[in-house]
Design a protein around this motif. Structure first.
Motif, PDB file in Angstrom:
ATOM      1  N   TYR A 105       0.864  -1.175   0.000  1.00  0.00           N
ATOM      2  CA  TYR A 105       0.000   0.000   0.000  1.00  0.00           C
ATOM      3  C   TYR A 105       0.900   1.225   0.000  1.00  0.00           C
ATOM      4  O   TYR A 105       2.003   1.204   0.574  1.00  0.00           O
ATOM      5  CB  TYR A 105      -0.889   0.029   1.238  1.00  0.00           C
ATOM      6  N   GLY A 106       0.437   2.292  -0.625  1.00  0.00           N
ATOM      7  CA  GLY A 106       1.218   3.519  -0.640  1.00  0.00           C
ATOM      8  C   GLY A 106       0.330   4.742  -0.623  1.00  0.00           C
ATOM      9  O   GLY A 106      -0.780   4.725  -1.171  1.00  0.00           O
ATOM     10  N   ILE A 107       0.809   5.798   0.024  1.00  0.00           N
ATOM     11  CA  ILE A 107       0.103   7.082   0.054  1.00  0.00           C
ATOM     12  C   ILE A 107       1.124   8.170  -0.235  1.00  0.00           C
ATOM     13  O   ILE A 107       2.201   8.211   0.364  1.00  0.00           O
ATOM     14  CB  ILE A 107      -0.571   7.337   1.408  1.00  0.00           C
ATOM     15  N   LEU A 108       0.791   9.063  -1.168  1.00  0.00           N
ATOM     16  CA  LEU A 108       1.682  10.134  -1.611  1.00  0.00           C
ATOM     17  C   LEU A 108       0.976  11.470  -1.411  1.00  0.00           C
ATOM     18  O   LEU A 108      -0.102  11.688  -1.950  1.00  0.00           O
ATOM     19  CB  LEU A 108       2.044   9.916  -3.075  1.00  0.00           C
ATOM     20  N   LYS A 109       1.580  12.365  -0.619  1.00  0.00           N
ATOM     21  CA  LYS A 109       1.011  13.697  -0.393  1.00  0.00           C
ATOM     22  C   LYS A 109       2.027  14.754  -0.817  1.00  0.00           C
ATOM     23  O   LYS A 109       3.120  14.843  -0.265  1.00  0.00           O
ATOM     24  CB  LYS A 109       0.663  13.893   1.090  1.00  0.00           C
ATOM     25  N   VAL A 110       1.670  15.546  -1.836  1.00  0.00           N
ATOM     26  CA  VAL A 110       2.553  16.615  -2.292  1.00  0.00           C
ATOM     27  C   VAL A 110       2.642  17.694  -1.218  1.00  0.00           C
ATOM     28  O   VAL A 110       1.631  18.143  -0.669  1.00  0.00           O
ATOM     29  CB  VAL A 110       2.050  17.219  -3.617  1.00  0.00           C
ATOM     30  N   LEU A 111       3.864  18.109  -0.913  1.00  0.00           N
ATOM     31  CA  LEU A 111       4.105  19.156   0.088  1.00  0.00           C
ATOM     32  C   LEU A 111       4.373  20.504  -0.561  1.00  0.00           C
ATOM     33  O   LEU A 111       3.891  21.539  -0.094  1.00  0.00           O
ATOM     34  CB  LEU A 111       5.297  18.772   0.970  1.00  0.00           C
ATOM     35  N   TYR A 112       5.172  20.501  -1.613  1.00  0.00           N
ATOM     36  CA  TYR A 112       5.497  21.716  -2.361  1.00  0.00           C
ATOM     37  C   TYR A 112       5.551  21.386  -3.841  1.00  0.00           C
ATOM     38  O   TYR A 112       5.964  20.296  -4.235  1.00  0.00           O
ATOM     39  CB  TYR A 112       6.862  22.279  -1.934  1.00  0.00           C
ATOM     40  N   GLY A 113       5.138  22.343  -4.668  1.00  0.00           N
ATOM     41  CA  GLY A 113       5.242  22.176  -6.107  1.00  0.00           C
ATOM     42  C   GLY A 113       4.147  21.318  -6.701  1.00  0.00           C
ATOM     43  O   GLY A 113       3.120  21.050  -6.070  1.00  0.00           O
TER      44      GLY A 113
END
Length: 250
Positions: A105-113
């Motif tokens: 399982y994976g979760i990706l959260k953009v922080l900048y850009g």
């Protein structure tokens, strides 16, 4: 009450913790993942991760730039046998090649850009083609999804062991960074996962070879070595103190 990043770590470990037989301790993984995604949506990079902005380039933090020449940097936040949590930083024009997350399982959260994400789901569709090439172990068939462009205002992106579990990521209009959660983590040595080797493999999209259609959403992927243009250096975590969690959650 702990810091926001501590709450994220605790929730991630609780969400993906498994029993000796491999089943989840908390059976409702989808519900728990939604809670985790909400916590990630509330993360403030400056306040919760120590990623300070500066006036020279107000959309990106000074302390995310490495002195080395690597196109991508990684900041480890937490890792145990259940999850790995860290921050990837991509310089302007950088990309992470097409790679797999088999069984994760994976979760990706953009922080900048902003980032473009091209994802695939591996499939087994016997009878879809007469090509002999797809029966070779270095090849797999996959369904390709439309490119998603995501930024810090968007909800976290999710992959599962069977959906969107291969992807490539590249920057849009400047440098970018994202917080990444994987469960279970990669473990090429087998020391974290009870002897199970869980390594990262790279692929190239070679649809069009050996009679495979080149304009279909069903693609042919070939296992390949890591491209020489991609390598990663390390950054030091600079957020709230979470050292106690390494002992407590192991």
């Amino acid at each position: 009450m702990g810091s926001r990043i501590e709450n994220v770590i605790r929730t991630a470990v609780q969400t993906f913790a498994t029993k000796p037989n491999g089943s989840f301790v908390n059976a409702n993984v989808s519900h728990n993942m939604n809670i985790l995604r909400q916590l990630l949506s509330e993360i403030c990079p400056a306040d919760d991760l120590g990623l300070t902005r500066y006036s020279g380039q107000p959309r990106f933090p000074l302390n995310l730039f490495s002195s080395k020449a690597a196109p991508v940097s990684y900041m480890e936040i937490f890792e145990n046998q259940t999850v790995s949590i860290g921050i990837f930083v991509l310089k302007d024009g950088a990309s992470i090649p097409l790679h797999d997350h088999v069984g994760m399982y994976g979760i990706l959260k953009v922080l900048y850009g902003s980032l473009n994400v091209q994802s695939y789901s591996s499939i087994d569709l016997p009878g879809q083609t007469n090509s002999s090439i797809v029966h070779q172990p270095q090849y797999l068939k996959a369904r390709r999804f439309p490119i998603s462009c995501i930024n810090e205002k968007d909800s976290p992106a999710v992959l599962s062991p069977s959906e969107h579990n291969l992807h490539t990521i590249w920057t849009v209009g400047g440098p970018a960074s994202f917080l990444d959660i994987l469960a279970p983590p990669y473990d090429p040595s087998g020391t974290l996962n009870g002897g199970e080797v869980r390594d990262c493999y790279y692929y190239s999209d070679v649809a069009g070879e050996d009679g495979m259609p080149s304009n279909s959403e069903i693609r042919l992927l070939k296992k390949t070595s890591c491209p020489p243009s991609f390598w990663c250096d390390s950054l030091t975590y600079c957020g709230p103190d979470i050292k106690h969690l390494q002992h407590e959650l192991n």
